[in-house]
Enzyme design. Structure first.
Site, PDB file in Angstrom:
ATOM      1  N   ASP A 142       7.424 -13.760   9.763  1.00 24.92           N
ATOM      2  CA  ASP A 142       6.848 -14.033  11.074  1.00 24.92           C
ATOM      3  C   ASP A 142       6.313 -12.776  11.766  1.00 24.92           C
ATOM      4  O   ASP A 142       5.379 -12.851  12.552  1.00 24.92           O
ATOM      5  CB  ASP A 142       7.898 -14.667  11.994  1.00 24.92           C
ATOM      6  CG  ASP A 142       8.879 -13.634  12.524  1.00 24.92           C
ATOM      7  OD1 ASP A 142       8.758 -13.229  13.693  1.00 24.92           O
ATOM      8  OD2 ASP A 142       9.751 -13.191  11.756  1.00 24.92           O
ATOM      9  N   ASP A 144      12.034 -13.132   5.403  1.00 25.94           N
ATOM     10  CA  ASP A 144      12.438 -12.342   6.557  1.00 25.94           C
ATOM     11  C   ASP A 144      13.643 -13.080   7.164  1.00 25.94           C
ATOM     12  O   ASP A 144      13.991 -14.188   6.733  1.00 25.94           O
ATOM     13  CB  ASP A 144      11.263 -12.258   7.544  1.00 25.94           C
ATOM     14  CG  ASP A 144      11.653 -11.627   8.855  1.00 25.94           C
ATOM     15  OD1 ASP A 144      12.310 -10.568   8.825  1.00 25.94           O
ATOM     16  OD2 ASP A 144      11.320 -12.196   9.913  1.00 25.94           O
ATOM     17  N   ASP A 203      14.993 -12.569  11.138  1.00 27.37           N
ATOM     18  CA  ASP A 203      14.803 -12.898  12.553  1.00 27.37           C
ATOM     19  C   ASP A 203      13.549 -13.730  12.777  1.00 27.37           C
ATOM     20  O   ASP A 203      12.461 -13.383  12.316  1.00 27.37           O
ATOM     21  CB  ASP A 203      14.693 -11.622  13.389  1.00 27.37           C
ATOM     22  CG  ASP A 203      16.032 -10.923  13.538  1.00 27.37           C
ATOM     23  OD1 ASP A 203      17.065 -11.604  13.539  1.00 27.37           O
ATOM     24  OD2 ASP A 203      16.031  -9.671  13.651  1.00 27.37           O
TER      25      ASP A 203
END
Length: 264
Positions: free
Chosen positions: A199, A32, A34
């Site tokens: 996350d 991922d 961000d």
């Protein structure tokens, strides 16, 4: 067989693993962006210090991509230039230990195939990866399309459409991962294991498609981690992949190094 979040069966990508004369082990490592590669939400970084009208201060649930399209249009109309936006993305700090993880991966490029799946945008992701000197490590980047129009306004679009009820309307990471694995299988790429580093809540969907041989690396205490814990409590065994939470990405690097020592 792997299955995407919509229950579509995919070809087995593990034939021949461990057999004499088989290809050297290959591992797919999915990131991922961000709050995983970078230590902030890149959208927040772009608007920090800029006055937004009331209508743009709160993003509506379930339509975040459309909200950011309006925010970026507003910034462009206020005279924020492409160079300013690029600098904002380039200056986002990497997550703790991420530089160390990339150093490790750069030394083992023959073993790890890297892809990135992000609900940010292609312009911002590419700007940061290039500034960090790691863009060449990634075979593919999947993110919402973004480009500058004739006025110099950064325009944002949805990545695709899908039918996954868990994911935002503009992007299902589970579908993207499933399609990528199917594509690589058609190209005769064999992955011994898949590792997923994320996350957010939208990382739970693709992580849920992993099998027991694979590993999910949720950032400790973030939504992906909490959703995995809840899933394990409600339906023990439903989440198949091994789970290795991290606070510093250096922990991911050490885990991968140990797996290489054990020859996975």
């Amino acid at each position: 067989m792997r299955r995407c979040c919509q229950g579509v069966g995919l070809p087995c990508l593990f034939k021949g693993v461990g057999m004499a004369g088989a290809h050297p082990p290959r591992f797919l490592l999915v990131f991922d962006f961000d709050e995983t590669i970078v230590d902030e939400n890149s959208d927040d970084s772009v608007v920090r210090g800029r006055a937004l009208p009331e209508r743009l201060r709160q993003s509506p649930r379930g339509a975040y991509n459309e909200h950011m399209r309006r925010v970026l249009a507003f910034l462009g109309e206020q005279g924020v230039r492409p160079a300013e936006l690029r600098a904002a993305y380039e200056n986002i700090p990497l997550a703790p230990g991420m530089a160390e993880l990339f150093q490790f991966l750069s030394k083992h490029q023959e073993l790890f195939e890297l892809v990135l799946i992000s609900d940010a945008n292609t312009f911002g992701v590419d700007a940061k990866l290039r500034a960090a000197g790691v863009r060449a490590l990634f075979r593919k980047v999947f993110s919402n399309p973004a480009s500058f129009d004739r006025r110099g306004v950064l325009t944002l679009g949805p990545y695709h459409s899908h039918k996954c009820p868990r994911c935002p309307a503009n992007m299902c990471k589970g579908k993207i991962l499933g399609e990528y694995l199917a594509e690589r299988a058609r190209e005769d790429a064999e992955f011994q294991r898949v590792f997923y580093v994320g996350d957010g809540a939208n990382d739970f969907c693709p992580a849920g498609t992993l099998r027991a041989a694979d590993v999910a690396f949720p950032r400790k205490g973030y939504p992906m981690h909490r959703l995995i814990q809840e899933s394990q409590e409600k339906q023990p065994g439903a989440f198949q992949a091994a789970v290795v939470p991290w606070e510093s990405a250096a922990e991911v690097a050490r885990y991968l190094q140990e797996q290489l020592r054990r020859k996975c």
